[in-house]
Design an enzyme around this catalytic site. Structure first.
Site, PDB file in Angstrom:
ATOM      1  N   LEU A 156       4.239  12.803  15.613  1.00  0.00           N
ATOM      2  CA  LEU A 156       3.921  11.895  14.506  1.00  0.00           C
ATOM      3  C   LEU A 156       2.975  10.772  14.916  1.00  0.00           C
ATOM      4  CD1 LEU A 156       7.483  11.626  12.924  1.00  0.00           C
ATOM      5  CD2 LEU A 156       5.684  13.298  12.479  1.00  0.00           C
ATOM      6  N   HIS A 157       2.185  10.348  13.943  1.00  0.00           N
ATOM      7  CA  HIS A 157       1.267   9.216  14.120  1.00  0.00           C
ATOM      8  C   HIS A 157       1.403   8.321  12.892  1.00  0.00           C
ATOM      9  CE1 HIS A 157      -1.215  11.472  11.341  1.00  0.00           C
ATOM     10  NE2 HIS A 157      -1.208  12.501  12.169  1.00  0.00           N
TER      11      HIS A 157
ATOM     12  N   GLY B   9      -0.327   7.964  10.355  1.00  0.00           N
ATOM     13  CA  GLY B   9      -0.554   8.645   9.072  1.00  0.00           C
ATOM     14  C   GLY B   9       0.763   9.168   8.506  1.00  0.00           C
ATOM     15  N   HIS B  10       1.551   9.852   9.339  1.00  0.00           N
ATOM     16  CA  HIS B  10       2.849  10.375   8.880  1.00  0.00           C
ATOM     17  C   HIS B  10       3.769   9.225   8.457  1.00  0.00           C
ATOM     18  CE1 HIS B  10       1.795  13.718  11.831  1.00  0.00           C
ATOM     19  NE2 HIS B  10       2.042  14.392  10.723  1.00  0.00           N
TER      20      HIS B  10
ATOM     21  N   ASP C  96      -5.493  16.833   4.620  1.00  0.00           N
ATOM     22  CA  ASP C  96      -5.438  18.286   4.421  1.00  0.00           C
ATOM     23  C   ASP C  96      -5.555  18.547   2.918  1.00  0.00           C
ATOM     24  OD1 ASP C  96      -4.992  19.192   7.187  1.00  0.00           O
ATOM     25  OD2 ASP C  96      -3.225  17.931   7.015  1.00  0.00           O
TER      26      ASP C  96
ATOM     27  N   SER D 179      -4.769  12.509  13.066  1.00  0.00           N
ATOM     28  CA  SER D 179      -4.297  13.893  13.108  1.00  0.00           C
ATOM     29  C   SER D 179      -3.567  14.109  14.426  1.00  0.00           C
ATOM     30  CB  SER D 179      -5.496  14.847  13.036  1.00  0.00           C
ATOM     31  OG  SER D 179      -5.119  16.146  13.448  1.00  0.00           O
ATOM     32  N   SER D 180      -2.514  14.930  14.380  1.00  0.00           N
ATOM     33  CA  SER D 180      -1.807  15.240  15.630  1.00  0.00           C
ATOM     34  C   SER D 180      -2.751  15.903  16.625  1.00  0.00           C
ATOM     35  CB  SER D 180      -0.629  16.173  15.353  1.00  0.00           C
ATOM     36  OG  SER D 180       0.256  15.534  14.474  1.00  0.00           O
TER      37      SER D 180
HETATM   38  O1  PAF Z   1       0.579  19.487   7.182  1.00  0.00           O
HETATM   39  C1  PAF Z   1       1.457  19.931   7.964  1.00  0.00           C
HETATM   40  O2  PAF Z   1       1.887  19.286   8.917  1.00  0.00           O
HETATM   41  C2  PAF Z   1       2.012  21.318   7.710  1.00  0.00           C
HETATM   42  O3  PAF Z   1       1.017  22.185   7.233  1.00  0.00           O
HETATM   43  C3  PAF Z   1       3.251  21.335   6.801  1.00  0.00           C
HETATM   44  C4  PAF Z   1       2.914  20.851   5.414  1.00  0.00           C
HETATM   45  C5  PAF Z   1       4.340  20.463   7.408  1.00  0.00           C
HETATM   46  C6  PAF Z   1       3.797  22.759   6.688  1.00  0.00           C
HETATM   47  O4  PAF Z   1       4.150  23.284   7.926  1.00  0.00           O
END
Ligand code: PAF
Length: 301
Positions: free
Chosen positions: A33-34, A36-37, A154, A189-190
């Site tokens: 996680l970063h 953004g998450h 995404d 992004s990871s």
């Molecule tokens: O965006 C992501 O991290 C992945 O594509 C998701 C939505 C968790 C599905 O595995």
């Protein structure tokens, strides 16, 4: 924060009497996680309120990785992720092992509309969105959220999840959150963790190339522009943006301006008019493959 590795445990946690009637906000992730998450977790909390439940999932979903992609080396940083989620106010983490999520080969899949899933990322990564939609549908069926938050980085994934929810009439609000960026414009992004120091310094060039493309499109659509923007001129602008990246050592898959509504190519009339557009790009810098996009509203928006 409660951490649940099983489907049964997750369902049981969601039955807690205090939560009945309050909203459940889900943030699906693959971990590592970063900020953004964590921003998505904050958005879920803002939407469900203090009495609602914020859930996240961490699952590196084999189904969405193609042969030769980075499934095995995808960074797994579970302890750190748990600490960050707890700090961000997440109540429940569903973190299954692969055998819990797929106890037998997953032979039923969600097959998204190829018109949307077969272009851009789908063209570069065959089968990727079948895997994404299948796991997201399964996560939705396990957590049964009232809303789920996805990042716009995404963009195509977000659109596919929205369409899937609409077509299957799932009672889930899909919330889109703006891309969270580093100070120099790089989309978080990871996979940024794969960048060497030199690549990290170069990485914001993708966002700059997209911004340049967007500015050129805006200028060509402006009322005072010398000639109307059409598909031939747009292709020249896209090719110039790709060439610029190529000259800097990138291997671009696409830099493309599409309709926001369905990610198809805009017609000449839509380019000249006020159709909302989005510029999307994907390019490799060494081994890492980076994605970004910028929305373009119509000239009179
Ligand atoms: O965006 C992501 O991290 C992945 O594509 C998701 C939505 C968790 C599905 O595995």
């Amino acid at each position: 924060m409660r951490i649940e590795p099983t489907i049964a445990g997750t369902r049981e946690a969601l039955m807690a009497p205090s939560r009945i009637g309050a909203g459940i906000g889900l943030v699906p992730t693959m971990g590592n996680l970063h900020d953004g998450h964590l921003t998505l977790v904050g958005e879920a909390r803002r939407r469900v309120g203090p009495d609602g439940l914020v859930a996240a999932s961490i699952f590196v979903n084999r189904l969405q990785f193609g042969a030769g992609e980075d499934f095995d080396k995808y960074p797994r940083t579970f302890e750190r992720d748990c600490a960050l989620l707890a700090e961000a106010g997440c109540d429940l983490l569903f973190a299954p092992h692969e055998g819990e999520m797929y106890p037998e080969p997953q032979t039923f899949h969600v097959v998204p509309d190829p018109a949307l899933a077969g272009v851009l990322e789908g063209a570069a990564r065959a089968g990727h969105f079948d895997g994404v939609c299948t796991v997201v549908m399964k996560l939705f069926s396990i957590v049964r959220p009232t809303l789920a938050v996805f990042g716009k980085k995404d963009y195509q994934q977000l659109m596919l999840v929205r369409r899937m929810v609409e077509q299957f009439a799932l009672p889930i609000e899909i919330v889109a959150h703006d891309t969270v960026r580093e100070a120099d414009g790089l989309a978080m992004s990871s996979r940024n963790g794969y960048l060497s120091a030199a690549e990290r310094a170069e990485a914001p060039a993708l966002n700059r190339a997209l911004r340049g493309l967007v500015e050129a499109v805006r200028a060509a659509r402006a009322a005072h522009a010398k000639a109307r923007l059409d598909r031939a001129r747009l292709a020249e602008l896209e090719n110039a943006a790709m060439a610029e990246l190529h000259a800097r050592g990138w291997r671009p898959d696409y830099l493309s301006v599409r309709r926001q509504s369905d990610l198809q190519l805009p017609s000449d009339a839509q380019l000249a008019g006020s159709e909302p557009l989005v510029a999307l790009g994907a390019a490799r810098l060494g081994m890492p493959r980076l994605l970004d996009n910028i929305e373009i509203q119509g000239p009179d928006a």
